[in-house]
Design a protein around this motif. Structure first.
Motif, mmCIF file in Angstrom:
data_model
loop_
_atom_site.group_PDB
_atom_site.id
_atom_site.type_symbol
_atom_site.label_atom_id
_atom_site.label_comp_id
_atom_site.label_asym_id
_atom_site.label_seq_id
_atom_site.Cartn_x
_atom_site.Cartn_y
_atom_site.Cartn_z
ATOM 1 N N LEU A 51 0.826 -1.208 0.000
ATOM 2 C CA LEU A 51 0.000 0.000 0.000
ATOM 3 C C LEU A 51 0.858 1.255 0.000
ATOM 4 N N GLU A 52 1.985 1.223 0.696
ATOM 5 C CA GLU A 52 2.901 2.360 0.680
ATOM 6 C C GLU A 52 3.511 2.534 -0.708
ATOM 7 N N ASP A 53 3.877 1.433 -1.368
ATOM 8 C CA ASP A 53 4.411 1.499 -2.730
ATOM 9 C C ASP A 53 3.382 2.121 -3.675
ATOM 10 N N LEU A 54 2.131 1.715 -3.548
ATOM 11 C CA LEU A 54 1.069 2.329 -4.358
ATOM 12 C C LEU A 54 0.929 3.814 -4.022
ATOM 13 N N ALA A 55 0.998 4.144 -2.741
ATOM 14 C CA ALA A 55 0.890 5.549 -2.327
ATOM 15 C C ALA A 55 2.027 6.372 -2.926
ATOM 16 N N ASP A 56 3.237 5.813 -2.931
ATOM 17 C CA ASP A 56 4.393 6.517 -3.492
ATOM 18 C C ASP A 56 4.266 6.731 -5.000
ATOM 19 N N ASN A 57 3.461 5.910 -5.662
ATOM 20 C CA ASN A 57 3.271 5.998 -7.113
ATOM 21 C C ASN A 57 1.889 6.512 -7.506
ATOM 22 N N TYR A 58 1.084 6.902 -6.531
ATOM 23 C CA TYR A 58 -0.302 7.294 -6.770
ATOM 24 C C TYR A 58 -0.421 8.449 -7.758
ATOM 25 N N GLU A 59 0.452 9.422 -7.673
ATOM 26 C CA GLU A 59 0.394 10.558 -8.605
ATOM 27 C C GLU A 59 0.559 10.097 -10.052
ATOM 28 N N GLU A 60 1.403 9.103 -10.281
ATOM 29 C CA GLU A 60 1.595 8.566 -11.641
ATOM 30 C C GLU A 60 0.308 7.903 -12.139
ATOM 31 N N PHE A 61 -0.369 7.175 -11.264
ATOM 32 C CA PHE A 61 -1.654 6.575 -11.639
ATOM 33 C C PHE A 61 -2.665 7.675 -11.981
ATOM 34 N N LYS A 62 -2.719 8.712 -11.151
ATOM 35 C CA LYS A 62 -3.667 9.802 -11.394
ATOM 36 C C LYS A 62 -3.373 10.512 -12.716
ATOM 37 N N LYS A 63 -2.093 10.669 -13.065
ATOM 38 C CA LYS A 63 -1.733 11.294 -14.346
ATOM 39 C C LYS A 63 -2.269 10.489 -15.525
ATOM 40 N N LEU A 64 -2.422 9.184 -15.322
ATOM 41 C CA LEU A 64 -2.969 8.301 -16.356
ATOM 42 C C LEU A 64 -4.498 8.250 -16.310
ATOM 43 N N GLY A 65 -5.100 9.001 -15.392
ATOM 44 C CA GLY A 65 -6.553 8.981 -15.256
ATOM 45 C C GLY A 65 -7.058 7.747 -14.547
ATOM 46 N N VAL A 66 -6.230 7.175 -13.677
ATOM 47 C CA VAL A 66 -6.555 5.927 -12.986
ATOM 48 C C VAL A 66 -6.807 6.209 -11.510
ATOM 49 N N GLU A 67 -7.922 5.684 -10.995
ATOM 50 C CA GLU A 67 -8.161 5.728 -9.552
ATOM 51 C C GLU A 67 -7.811 4.364 -8.981
ATOM 52 N N VAL A 68 -7.188 4.367 -7.826
ATOM 53 C CA VAL A 68 -6.784 3.151 -7.128
ATOM 54 C C VAL A 68 -7.711 2.960 -5.931
ATOM 55 N N TYR A 69 -8.114 1.715 -5.708
ATOM 56 C CA TYR A 69 -8.931 1.350 -4.549
ATOM 57 C C TYR A 69 -8.261 0.175 -3.847
ATOM 58 N N GLY A 70 -7.872 0.360 -2.593
ATOM 59 C CA GLY A 70 -7.379 -0.752 -1.789
ATOM 60 C C GLY A 70 -8.570 -1.423 -1.120
ATOM 61 N N VAL A 71 -8.545 -2.752 -1.033
ATOM 62 C CA VAL A 71 -9.677 -3.487 -0.442
ATOM 63 C C VAL A 71 -9.153 -4.629 0.427
ATOM 64 N N SER A 72 -9.687 -4.719 1.631
ATOM 65 C CA SER A 72 -9.476 -5.906 2.461
ATOM 66 C C SER A 72 -10.801 -6.229 3.144
ATOM 67 N N THR A 73 -10.846 -7.373 3.804
ATOM 68 C CA THR A 73 -12.075 -7.778 4.493
ATOM 69 C C THR A 73 -12.207 -7.102 5.857
ATOM 70 N N ASP A 74 -11.270 -6.226 6.185
ATOM 71 C CA ASP A 74 -11.394 -5.418 7.392
ATOM 72 C C ASP A 74 -12.503 -4.381 7.193
ATOM 73 N N THR A 75 -12.909 -3.726 8.274
ATOM 74 C CA THR A 75 -13.900 -2.662 8.173
ATOM 75 C C THR A 75 -13.228 -1.327 7.854
ATOM 76 N N HIS A 76 -14.028 -0.370 7.452
ATOM 77 C CA HIS A 76 -13.517 0.981 7.213
ATOM 78 C C HIS A 76 -13.007 1.597 8.521
ATOM 79 N N PHE A 77 -13.548 1.180 9.653
ATOM 80 C CA PHE A 77 -13.057 1.665 10.945
ATOM 81 C C PHE A 77 -11.629 1.172 11.194
ATOM 82 N N THR A 78 -11.384 -0.093 10.852
ATOM 83 C CA THR A 78 -10.037 -0.646 11.000
ATOM 84 C C THR A 78 -9.061 0.077 10.079
#
Length: 187
Positions: A51-78
């Protein structure tokens, strides 16, 4: 059955995003390119590095018009608690979706039901809401955001250039192939 070229199934979930809890549905994955990035669990070992690696590269994804969604079976509170306690996760600016009911994990066929966790599944979804890339890793094998960026660029190139395909190790600006009978046996 392969999920390639299938449309994302309906879902409604809550995500932790930029300090708030927000609703995310399949409609949010349409109209732009999206990456849905499943990981087993918050407060673990390999997951924060990914997730940190994705965060470090998130701007590059956004420049490509890409939204990233992380998903786990944890809750949003967790997700919020993890964000508040981990320097790596504090960097995350993309939504972290909670999937405690396993709807998303089942929809994307990554649920490890016996453990109540998701496999390390990566899905690239085109603007029509169709899955173009599926990658599933074993739990102990972390993923690389730069390689994912390369694959997203290839998927976007192929979508924009019908009749062309990207060979192995293709990078933006490299030559592509136009499949034809003339190439059979010559590559």
């Amino acid at each position: 059955m392969s999920l390639i070229n299938t449309e994302v199934k309906p879902f409604k979930a809550t995500a932790f995003h930029n300090g708030d809890f927000v609703e995310v549905t399949e409609a949010d994955l349409k109209g732009k390119w999206s990456v849905v990035f499943f990981y087993p669990a918050d407060f673990t070992f390999v997951c924060p590095t990914e997730l940190e690696d994705l965060a470090d590269n998130y701007e590059e994804f956004k420049k490509l018009g890409v939204e990233v969604y992380g998903v786990s079976t944890d809750t949003h509170f967790t997700h919020k608690a993890w964000h508040d306690h981990s320097d790596a996760i504090k960097k995350v600016q993309y939504p972290l979706i909670g999937d405690p009911t396993w709807v998303l994990s089942k929809n994307f066929d990554v649920l490890i039901e016996a453990d109540g966790l998701a496999d390390r599944g990566t899905f690239v979804i085109d603007p029509e809401g169709k899955i173009q890339i599926v990658e599933i890793n074993a739990g102990g094998i972390g993923r690389d955001a730069q390689e994912l960026l390369r694959k997203v660029k290839a998927a976007q190139y192929v979508a924009a250039h019908p009749g062309e395909v990207c060979p192995a190790k293709w990078k933006e600006g490299d030559s592509t192939l136009a499949p034809s009978i003339d190439l059979v046996g010559k590559i």
